[in-house]
Design a protein around this motif. Sequence first.
Motif, PDB file in Angstrom:
ATOM      1  N   MET A  33       7.590   5.744   2.771  1.00  0.00           N
ATOM      2  CA  MET A  33       7.754   5.269   4.137  1.00  0.00           C
ATOM      3  C   MET A  33       6.403   5.177   4.851  1.00  0.00           C
ATOM      4  O   MET A  33       6.100   4.172   5.504  1.00  0.00           O
ATOM      5  N   ILE A  34       5.573   6.198   4.705  1.00  0.00           N
ATOM      6  CA  ILE A  34       4.244   6.180   5.331  1.00  0.00           C
ATOM      7  C   ILE A  34       3.413   5.030   4.768  1.00  0.00           C
ATOM      8  O   ILE A  34       2.741   4.299   5.515  1.00  0.00           O
ATOM      9  N   MET A  35       3.454   4.829   3.447  1.00  0.00           N
ATOM     10  CA  MET A  35       2.720   3.724   2.829  1.00  0.00           C
ATOM     11  C   MET A  35       3.202   2.378   3.392  1.00  0.00           C
ATOM     12  O   MET A  35       2.392   1.496   3.690  1.00  0.00           O
ATOM     13  N   THR A  36       4.510   2.233   3.576  1.00  0.00           N
ATOM     14  CA  THR A  36       5.057   0.986   4.110  1.00  0.00           C
ATOM     15  C   THR A  36       4.620   0.777   5.559  1.00  0.00           C
ATOM     16  O   THR A  36       4.247  -0.331   5.951  1.00  0.00           O
ATOM     17  N   PHE A  37       4.631   1.838   6.373  1.00  0.00           N
ATOM     18  CA  PHE A  37       4.165   1.727   7.756  1.00  0.00           C
ATOM     19  C   PHE A  37       2.691   1.336   7.800  1.00  0.00           C
ATOM     20  O   PHE A  37       2.283   0.473   8.595  1.00  0.00           O
ATOM     21  N   GLU A  38       1.871   1.956   6.953  1.00  0.00           N
ATOM     22  CA  GLU A  38       0.446   1.624   6.919  1.00  0.00           C
ATOM     23  C   GLU A  38       0.237   0.178   6.505  1.00  0.00           C
ATOM     24  O   GLU A  38      -0.626  -0.525   7.055  1.00  0.00           O
ATOM     25  N   ASN A  39       1.020  -0.294   5.542  1.00  0.00           N
ATOM     26  CA  ASN A  39       0.933  -1.677   5.102  1.00  0.00           C
ATOM     27  C   ASN A  39       1.325  -2.622   6.238  1.00  0.00           C
ATOM     28  O   ASN A  39       0.671  -3.653   6.464  1.00  0.00           O
ATOM     29  N   ALA A  40       2.384  -2.293   6.960  1.00  0.00           N
ATOM     30  CA  ALA A  40       2.819  -3.125   8.084  1.00  0.00           C
ATOM     31  C   ALA A  40       1.724  -3.219   9.144  1.00  0.00           C
ATOM     32  O   ALA A  40       1.464  -4.295   9.688  1.00  0.00           O
ATOM     33  N   ILE A  41       1.062  -2.108   9.419  1.00  0.00           N
ATOM     34  CA  ILE A  41      -0.019  -2.104  10.405  1.00  0.00           C
ATOM     35  C   ILE A  41      -1.172  -2.981   9.926  1.00  0.00           C
ATOM     36  O   ILE A  41      -1.733  -3.768  10.700  1.00  0.00           O
ATOM     37  N   GLY A  47      -3.778  -8.252  18.308  1.00  0.00           N
ATOM     38  CA  GLY A  47      -2.929  -8.266  19.500  1.00  0.00           C
ATOM     39  C   GLY A  47      -1.499  -7.808  19.258  1.00  0.00           C
ATOM     40  O   GLY A  47      -0.763  -7.546  20.203  1.00  0.00           O
ATOM     41  N   VAL A  48      -1.077  -7.713  18.004  1.00  0.00           N
ATOM     42  CA  VAL A  48       0.281  -7.261  17.691  1.00  0.00           C
ATOM     43  C   VAL A  48       0.245  -5.756  17.456  1.00  0.00           C
ATOM     44  O   VAL A  48      -0.566  -5.263  16.675  1.00  0.00           O
ATOM     45  N   GLU A  49       1.105  -5.023  18.153  1.00  0.00           N
ATOM     46  CA  GLU A  49       1.143  -3.564  18.038  1.00  0.00           C
ATOM     47  C   GLU A  49       2.557  -3.047  17.805  1.00  0.00           C
ATOM     48  O   GLU A  49       2.844  -1.882  18.063  1.00  0.00           O
ATOM     49  N   GLN A  50       3.447  -3.896  17.333  1.00  0.00           N
ATOM     50  CA  GLN A  50       4.825  -3.498  17.068  1.00  0.00           C
ATOM     51  C   GLN A  50       5.282  -4.073  15.742  1.00  0.00           C
ATOM     52  O   GLN A  50       4.686  -5.025  15.242  1.00  0.00           O
ATOM     53  N   TRP A  51       6.340  -3.464  15.182  1.00  0.00           N
ATOM     54  CA  TRP A  51       7.003  -4.048  14.034  1.00  0.00           C
ATOM     55  C   TRP A  51       8.497  -4.068  14.297  1.00  0.00           C
ATOM     56  O   TRP A  51       8.985  -3.404  15.207  1.00  0.00           O
ATOM     57  N   VAL A  52       9.220  -4.835  13.508  1.00  0.00           N
ATOM     58  CA  VAL A  52      10.672  -4.891  13.577  1.00  0.00           C
ATOM     59  C   VAL A  52      11.198  -4.177  12.337  1.00  0.00           C
ATOM     60  O   VAL A  52      10.759  -4.456  11.230  1.00  0.00           O
ATOM     61  N   TRP A  53      12.137  -3.242  12.542  1.00  0.00           N
ATOM     62  CA  TRP A  53      12.684  -2.477  11.434  1.00  0.00           C
ATOM     63  C   TRP A  53      14.172  -2.785  11.326  1.00  0.00           C
ATOM     64  O   TRP A  53      14.950  -2.457  12.210  1.00  0.00           O
ATOM     65  N   VAL A  54      14.562  -3.413  10.225  1.00  0.00           N
ATOM     66  CA  VAL A  54      15.960  -3.710   9.952  1.00  0.00           C
ATOM     67  C   VAL A  54      16.440  -2.668   8.950  1.00  0.00           C
ATOM     68  O   VAL A  54      15.873  -2.534   7.871  1.00  0.00           O
ATOM     69  N   SER A  55      17.477  -1.930   9.335  1.00  0.00           N
ATOM     70  CA  SER A  55      17.963  -0.840   8.494  1.00  0.00           C
ATOM     71  C   SER A  55      19.441  -1.041   8.199  1.00  0.00           C
ATOM     72  O   SER A  55      20.237  -1.190   9.115  1.00  0.00           O
ATOM     73  N   LYS A  64      29.236   5.203   8.565  1.00  0.00           N
ATOM     74  CA  LYS A  64      30.078   4.201   9.189  1.00  0.00           C
ATOM     75  C   LYS A  64      29.273   3.169   9.974  1.00  0.00           C
ATOM     76  O   LYS A  64      29.839   2.284  10.574  1.00  0.00           O
ATOM     77  N   CYS A  65      27.958   3.303   9.987  1.00  0.00           N
ATOM     78  CA  CYS A  65      27.139   2.374  10.753  1.00  0.00           C
ATOM     79  C   CYS A  65      26.924   1.081   9.969  1.00  0.00           C
ATOM     80  O   CYS A  65      27.050   1.036   8.760  1.00  0.00           O
ATOM     81  N   THR A  66      26.612   0.039  10.702  1.00  0.00           N
ATOM     82  CA  THR A  66      26.279  -1.236  10.089  1.00  0.00           C
ATOM     83  C   THR A  66      24.782  -1.451  10.253  1.00  0.00           C
ATOM     84  O   THR A  66      24.103  -0.648  10.882  1.00  0.00           O
ATOM     85  N   ALA A  67      24.272  -2.520   9.714  1.00  0.00           N
ATOM     86  CA  ALA A  67      22.840  -2.801   9.820  1.00  0.00           C
ATOM     87  C   ALA A  67      22.432  -2.849  11.287  1.00  0.00           C
ATOM     88  O   ALA A  67      23.165  -3.350  12.133  1.00  0.00           O
ATOM     89  N   SER A  68      21.270  -2.306  11.586  1.00  0.00           N
ATOM     90  CA  SER A  68      20.765  -2.329  12.947  1.00  0.00           C
ATOM     91  C   SER A  68      19.334  -2.847  12.949  1.00  0.00           C
ATOM     92  O   SER A  68      18.663  -2.859  11.931  1.00  0.00           O
ATOM     93  N   ARG A  69      18.884  -3.271  14.113  1.00  0.00           N
ATOM     94  CA  ARG A  69      17.524  -3.776  14.247  1.00  0.00           C
ATOM     95  C   ARG A  69      16.846  -2.994  15.337  1.00  0.00           C
ATOM     96  O   ARG A  69      17.374  -2.863  16.429  1.00  0.00           O
ATOM     97  N   ARG A  70      15.669  -2.503  15.029  1.00  0.00           N
ATOM     98  CA  ARG A  70      14.908  -1.734  16.011  1.00  0.00           C
ATOM     99  C   ARG A  70      13.496  -2.258  16.080  1.00  0.00           C
ATOM    100  O   ARG A  70      12.928  -2.647  15.074  1.00  0.00           O
ATOM    101  N   THR A  71      12.928  -2.225  17.251  1.00  0.00           N
ATOM    102  CA  THR A  71      11.519  -2.536  17.418  1.00  0.00           C
ATOM    103  C   THR A  71      10.807  -1.224  17.636  1.00  0.00           C
ATOM    104  O   THR A  71      11.111  -0.498  18.562  1.00  0.00           O
ATOM    105  N   CYS A  72       9.871  -0.900  16.764  1.00  0.00           N
ATOM    106  CA  CYS A  72       9.174   0.380  16.827  1.00  0.00           C
ATOM    107  C   CYS A  72       7.720   0.159  17.209  1.00  0.00           C
ATOM    108  O   CYS A  72       7.097  -0.788  16.747  1.00  0.00           O
ATOM    109  N   LYS A  73       7.196   1.018  18.023  1.00  0.00           N
ATOM    110  CA  LYS A  73       5.786   0.939  18.395  1.00  0.00           C
ATOM    111  C   LYS A  73       5.071   2.091  17.715  1.00  0.00           C
ATOM    112  O   LYS A  73       5.504   3.232  17.786  1.00  0.00           O
TER     113      LYS A  73
END
Length: 75
Positions: A33-41, A47-55, A64-73
């Motif tokens: 997970m840390i490697m993936t976050f570092e790669n995303a950065i 000028g871009v300081e956010q990513w979109v995380w689809v889980s 019981k949850c379904t796929a969700s979308r989050r914007t993480c800073k």
Amino acid sequence: MHVIGHDAMGRPILYSCLAAAKNKSFQDNHDHMIMTFENAIRLMPPGVEQWVWVSGSGRVPGMKCTASRRTCKHA
């Protein structure tokens, strides 16, 4: 979890699915997970300081949850 592209604002899109995880080791998954976050950065344009995380939970027993979308800073 991996980067699957960029949205219209240039933010990296990360996708993760709990059902797809083959390795259940906490440390291995933490490191991945840390490697993936570092790669995303690294993939962020200036000028871009956010990513979109689809889980997605897929077919994980007891979830019981379904796929969700989050914007993480990142900090």
